[in-house]
Design an enzyme around this catalytic site. Structure first.
Site, mmCIF file in Angstrom:
data_model
loop_
_atom_site.group_PDB
_atom_site.id
_atom_site.type_symbol
_atom_site.label_atom_id
_atom_site.label_comp_id
_atom_site.label_asym_id
_atom_site.label_seq_id
_atom_site.Cartn_x
_atom_site.Cartn_y
_atom_site.Cartn_z
ATOM 1 C CB VAL A 14 -0.998 0.000 1.200
ATOM 2 C CG1 VAL A 14 -0.332 -0.192 2.540
ATOM 3 C CG2 VAL A 14 -1.816 1.264 1.235
ATOM 4 C CD GLN A 47 -6.998 -12.968 7.658
ATOM 5 O OE1 GLN A 47 -7.539 -12.961 8.764
ATOM 6 N NE2 GLN A 47 -6.445 -14.054 7.165
ATOM 7 N N GLY A 48 -8.591 -8.011 8.404
ATOM 8 C CA GLY A 48 -9.619 -7.349 9.209
ATOM 9 C C GLY A 48 -10.173 -6.111 8.550
ATOM 10 C CD GLU A 113 -9.973 -5.283 13.183
ATOM 11 O OE1 GLU A 113 -8.936 -4.633 13.390
ATOM 12 O OE2 GLU A 113 -10.188 -5.881 12.111
ATOM 13 C CG ASP A 209 15.055 -7.466 2.346
ATOM 14 O OD1 ASP A 209 14.994 -8.201 3.347
ATOM 15 O OD2 ASP A 209 14.833 -7.869 1.194
ATOM 16 C CG HIS A 230 -2.690 -11.239 15.074
ATOM 17 N ND1 HIS A 230 -3.679 -12.067 15.525
ATOM 18 C CD2 HIS A 230 -3.313 -10.238 14.415
ATOM 19 C CE1 HIS A 230 -4.851 -11.579 15.146
ATOM 20 N NE2 HIS A 230 -4.656 -10.471 14.470
ATOM 21 N NE ARG A 276 -3.942 -7.019 16.613
ATOM 22 C CZ ARG A 276 -3.872 -6.663 15.369
ATOM 23 N NH1 ARG A 276 -2.709 -6.406 14.837
ATOM 24 N NH2 ARG A 276 -4.946 -6.568 14.653
ATOM 25 C CG HIS A 337 0.377 -9.264 12.905
ATOM 26 N ND1 HIS A 337 -0.086 -9.984 11.829
ATOM 27 C CD2 HIS A 337 -0.419 -8.163 12.985
ATOM 28 C CE1 HIS A 337 -1.115 -9.349 11.290
ATOM 29 N NE2 HIS A 337 -1.326 -8.238 11.961
ATOM 30 C CD GLU A 361 4.738 -4.196 9.049
ATOM 31 O OE1 GLU A 361 3.844 -4.442 8.202
ATOM 32 O OE2 GLU A 361 5.170 -5.043 9.849
ATOM 33 N NE ARG A 372 -0.192 -2.678 13.261
ATOM 34 C CZ ARG A 372 -1.150 -3.400 12.669
ATOM 35 N NH1 ARG A 372 -2.105 -2.804 12.005
ATOM 36 N NH2 ARG A 372 -1.135 -4.708 12.742
ATOM 37 C CB SER A 377 -0.491 -0.850 9.520
ATOM 38 O OG SER A 377 -1.151 -2.046 9.553
ATOM 39 C CG LEU A 378 -4.397 -2.169 5.438
ATOM 40 C CD1 LEU A 378 -5.755 -2.803 5.156
ATOM 41 C CD2 LEU A 378 -3.402 -2.568 4.356
HETATM 42 P P1 FAD Z 1 4.083 -4.310 2.439
HETATM 43 O O1 FAD Z 1 2.659 -4.360 2.087
HETATM 44 O O2 FAD Z 1 4.628 -5.456 3.191
HETATM 45 O O3 FAD Z 1 4.904 -4.147 1.096
HETATM 46 C C1 FAD Z 1 6.308 -4.258 1.089
HETATM 47 C C2 FAD Z 1 6.774 -4.391 -0.335
HETATM 48 O O4 FAD Z 1 8.190 -4.314 -0.384
HETATM 49 C C3 FAD Z 1 6.409 -5.713 -0.986
HETATM 50 O O5 FAD Z 1 6.012 -5.452 -2.297
HETATM 51 C C4 FAD Z 1 7.719 -6.495 -0.951
HETATM 52 O O6 FAD Z 1 7.818 -7.466 -1.941
HETATM 53 C C5 FAD Z 1 8.700 -5.366 -1.180
HETATM 54 N N1 FAD Z 1 10.067 -5.640 -0.738
HETATM 55 C C6 FAD Z 1 10.500 -6.106 0.451
HETATM 56 N N2 FAD Z 1 11.840 -6.211 0.450
HETATM 57 C C7 FAD Z 1 12.266 -5.794 -0.758
HETATM 58 C C8 FAD Z 1 13.532 -5.696 -1.376
HETATM 59 N N3 FAD Z 1 14.654 -6.028 -0.750
HETATM 60 N N4 FAD Z 1 13.591 -5.263 -2.661
HETATM 61 C C9 FAD Z 1 12.466 -4.924 -3.340
HETATM 62 N N5 FAD Z 1 11.236 -5.012 -2.800
HETATM 63 C C10 FAD Z 1 11.141 -5.428 -1.533
HETATM 64 N N6 FAD Z 1 -3.098 -3.972 8.745
HETATM 65 C C11 FAD Z 1 -4.292 -3.329 8.778
HETATM 66 O O7 FAD Z 1 -4.314 -2.094 8.868
HETATM 67 N N7 FAD Z 1 -5.449 -4.035 8.693
HETATM 68 C C12 FAD Z 1 -5.479 -5.386 8.575
HETATM 69 O O8 FAD Z 1 -6.524 -5.980 8.489
HETATM 70 C C13 FAD Z 1 -4.243 -6.083 8.564
HETATM 71 N N8 FAD Z 1 -4.202 -7.431 8.468
HETATM 72 C C14 FAD Z 1 -3.009 -8.062 8.321
HETATM 73 C C15 FAD Z 1 -2.982 -9.428 8.100
HETATM 74 C C16 FAD Z 1 -1.781 -10.083 7.865
HETATM 75 C C17 FAD Z 1 -1.758 -11.552 7.621
HETATM 76 C C18 FAD Z 1 -0.572 -9.333 7.880
HETATM 77 C C19 FAD Z 1 0.733 -10.002 7.631
HETATM 78 C C20 FAD Z 1 -0.588 -7.973 8.134
HETATM 79 C C21 FAD Z 1 -1.800 -7.331 8.350
HETATM 80 N N9 FAD Z 1 -1.847 -5.955 8.574
HETATM 81 C C22 FAD Z 1 -3.060 -5.320 8.627
HETATM 82 C C23 FAD Z 1 -0.636 -5.148 8.536
HETATM 83 C C24 FAD Z 1 -0.532 -4.477 7.159
HETATM 84 O O9 FAD Z 1 -0.952 -5.381 6.176
HETATM 85 C C25 FAD Z 1 0.866 -4.027 6.845
HETATM 86 O O10 FAD Z 1 1.447 -3.369 7.921
HETATM 87 C C26 FAD Z 1 0.853 -3.063 5.669
HETATM 88 O O11 FAD Z 1 0.133 -3.623 4.608
HETATM 89 C C27 FAD Z 1 2.274 -2.748 5.251
HETATM 90 O O12 FAD Z 1 2.254 -2.072 4.033
HETATM 91 P P2 FAD Z 1 3.629 -1.626 3.384
HETATM 92 O O13 FAD Z 1 3.291 -1.046 2.064
HETATM 93 O O14 FAD Z 1 4.390 -0.815 4.334
HETATM 94 O O15 FAD Z 1 4.442 -2.992 3.239
HETATM 95 C C1 SIN Z 2 -6.413 -8.690 11.796
HETATM 96 O O1 SIN Z 2 -7.241 -8.723 10.891
HETATM 97 O O2 SIN Z 2 -6.542 -9.241 12.883
HETATM 98 C C2 SIN Z 2 -5.165 -7.937 11.571
HETATM 99 C C3 SIN Z 2 -5.470 -6.509 11.669
HETATM 100 C C4 SIN Z 2 -4.203 -5.726 11.802
HETATM 101 O O3 SIN Z 2 -3.127 -6.285 11.899
HETATM 102 O O4 SIN Z 2 -4.326 -4.500 11.847
#
Ligand code: FAD
Ligand code: SIN
Length: 518
Positions: A14, A47-48, A113, A209, A230, A276, A337, A361, A372, A377-378
């Site tokens: 995102v 998911q959530g 939640e 990384d 989590h 959590r 998580h 993140e 958090r 985080s989305l």
């Molecule tokens: P990410 O979405 O992790 O994207 C990171 C990107 O960087 C990826 O494309 C990856 O491939 C790339 N990358 C990594 N290392 C390298 C590298 N060395 N070189 C090039 N590319 C690289 N948050 C919520 O708010 N609501 C929810 O319901 C929720 N549910 C979750 C459920 C699960 C199972 C998980 C794991 C997390 C959940 N979270 C939720 C947390 C949330 O999804 C993440 O914190 C958030 O999506 C992180 O977004 P981001 O763009 O920072 O990183």
């Molecule tokens: C979840 O759906 O329980 C994860 C939500 C989050 O990590 O913010």
């Protein structure tokens, strides 16, 4: 030959996608390098849902208050205010771009939640919110002609010249060799590091990384000790720790021990909807008390029809493992998580290293503090992805990439193995889980650091060196923080201590220190 572009975004979750769209809106060329296929990220598996102030009985102060309470005294209030107030605007924009949140009779559905004082969680396709974010953001980014997304491009290090980040070194997926690309600025959006732990809800790409790259490049790293576990990951032998969303407890799911007793009332009056860290530690305590390796999530008070509709992905996935969520007790245990710490940034995604911006993140913006709040985080990725993109475009508009190029030195390590060595990864994950996990103490942390030093002394590839360095950063900060707060729990210092109401700060080649909360 080295490549050049105007801006580099690393990662396509995102934060990376939103930052790229913002950068491209200024007409700039944007190179998005991402490690796997474009959709593979933590975002994809969310998911959530996403927490946002849209309901009539809700307001920014309430969301801000809930976020500050979860953060246990370490949130930056301005960052939280920015998140909750701008969040509404960016979610509306996402809806305009075609993101389909679940509705009833045309009205957005709001889920509940833990630790949220209102129902404010938008969700999509029941429990596939993240996949819908990724789908709609990739489609929107695809409309921008100046965005070039390169999948399977693993970045390994940042290029720094005259105290400024001017590009990256990555493994070219076509040439299958390291290659440099230069730009006016780099926006790091590589997400978290759940893979540091043996048990995690995160996909394999989440190896942190970007944090290690930024650290080696000289950027400040904050609050690395705060890792969120989590409480409810599916716990089956030889199966990945598939997340059973918090929203299941939000809908009334209960936690039971092996005797079928609901145990949370004994640990916290908020029961299953306590924050959590409290639920995770209560589960660990209950597992120890009853001598088991899991507890159970009980959804059997709800109808199969409702559960199938509300949690379709979880329903189908559990079915694959022979579990019917409407009739069976679901074995769960905690798993790593989310990383609250990361690259220290200001409210516009600027790191302490000129030319390096970061969002999502991978950062520590101060919005999460020591813990958090679920589903924040989305929202953070959207808001701060857009802000980092905007700042990177504006701050650097006068620069010419050709003036920034230089001849980078050949990497020091002779070990050219691509990715993280399996043996190194396995060992670190085990040590992190056992010694730097949900419950820590001085002895366990010292022993972990000793092991990490031993691993570091080998001839490691760049990716392996990044991984072990990250483990050291978490363990060092956890040892430094002699108190318990939010996601960090020390049995030898079980109380919160006023003198530690500060952030931890780590920088390459310098001793760990602290700085005041904003
Ligand atoms: P990410 O979405 O992790 O994207 C990171 C990107 O960087 C990826 O494309 C990856 O491939 C790339 N990358 C990594 N290392 C390298 C590298 N060395 N070189 C090039 N590319 C690289 N948050 C919520 O708010 N609501 C929810 O319901 C929720 N549910 C979750 C459920 C699960 C199972 C998980 C794991 C997390 C959940 N979270 C939720 C947390 C949330 O999804 C993440 O914190 C958030 O999506 C992180 O977004 P981001 O763009 O920072 O990183
Ligand atoms: C979840 O759906 O329980 C994860 C939500 C989050 O990590 O913010």
């Amino acid at each position: 030959m080295a490549l050049e572009t105007d801006f580099i975004v690393i990662g396509s979750g995102v934060a990376g996608l939103r930052a790229s769209i913002e950068l491209a809106s200024s007409g700039a060329r944007v190179s998005v390098l991402t490690k796997d296929k474009a959709s593979e990220s933590n975002t994809e598996y969310a998911q959530g849902g996403v927490a946002v102030v849209l309901a009539e009985d809700d307001n920014a102060e309430l969301h801000e208050g809930d976020t500050l309470i979860a953060g246990a005294g370490l949130c930056d209030e301005k960052a939280v205010e920015t998140l909750v107030t701008e969040g509404t605007k960016y979610i509306r924009e996402l809806i305009d771009w075609g993101t389909e949140f679940d509705r009833e009779g045309g009205n957005l559905l709001m889920g509940q939640e833990a630790a949220h004082s209102r129902r404010r969680i938008l969700h999509a396709h029941g429990d596939s919110t993240g996949a819908e974010f990724v789908r709609s953001l990739i489609a929107r980014a695809g409309l921008e002609k100046t965005i070039l997304l390169t999948p399977f491009a693993n970045t390994e290090s940042l290029l720094v010249h005259n105290g400024r980040c001017v590009g990256v070194r990555f493994l070219d997926p076509i040439l299958r060799a390291p290659r440099e690309i230069f730009a006016k600025a780099v926006v790091m959006c590589t997400g978290g590091a759940g893979q540091l732990y043996q048990h995690t809800t995160n996909p394999p790409v989440a190896t942190g990384d970007g944090m290690a790259m930024a650290y080696f490049a000289g950027a400040e790293m904050a609050d690395m000790e705060f890792v969120q576990f989590h409480p409810t990951a599916l716990s089956l032998e030889n199966a990945p720790r598939f997340l059973l969303t918090e929203a299941m407890r939000g809908e009334g799911g209960q936690l039971k021990n092996k005797y079928g007793e609901r145990f949370m009332p004994r640990y916290d009056e908020r029961m299953e909807l306590a924050p959590r860290d409290i639920v995770s530690r209560s589960i660990v305590a209950e597992m120890r008390r009853t001598g088991t390796r899991e507890v159970y999530l009980d959804m059997t008070s709800m109808s199969e029809d409702f559960l199938k509709h509300r949690f379709p992905k979880i329903y189908d996935t559990c079915k694959l493992f022979g579990l019917n969520i409407a009739t069976d007790l679901l074995p769960v245990s905690p798993a790593s998580h989310y990383c609250m710490g990361g690259i220290r940034t200001d409210l516009w995604g600027r790191s302490s290293l000129p030319g390096l911006y970061a969002a999502g993140e991978v950062t520590c913006t101060g919005v999460h503090g020591a813990n958090r709040l679920a589903s924040n985080s989305l929202l953070e990725g959207l808001v701060f992805g857009a802000r980092a993109g905007k700042a990177a475009a504006e701050d650097n508009s006068g620069l010419q990439v050709s003036d920034l190029k230089f001849q980078p030195p050949i990497p020091g390590s002779k070990n050219r193995e691509p990715g993280i060595s399996t043996a190194v990864k396995k060992r670190i994950k085990r040590v992190m889980w056992e010694r730097v996990g949900i419950i820590r103490d001085r002895e366990s942390l010292r022993r972990a650091l000793k092991e990490f030093d031993q691993i570091s002394s080998a001839n490691l590839s760049t990716s392996s060196r990044n991984f072990v360095t990250l483990a050291k950063l978490v363990a060092t900060a956890a040892l430094w923080r002699e108190e318990s707060r939010g996601g960090h729990y020390r049995t030898d210092f079980p109380e919160q201590r006023d003198e530690f109401r500060i952030h931890s700060l780590q920088q390459f080649d310098q001793p760990i220190t602290g700085y005041s909360v904003g």
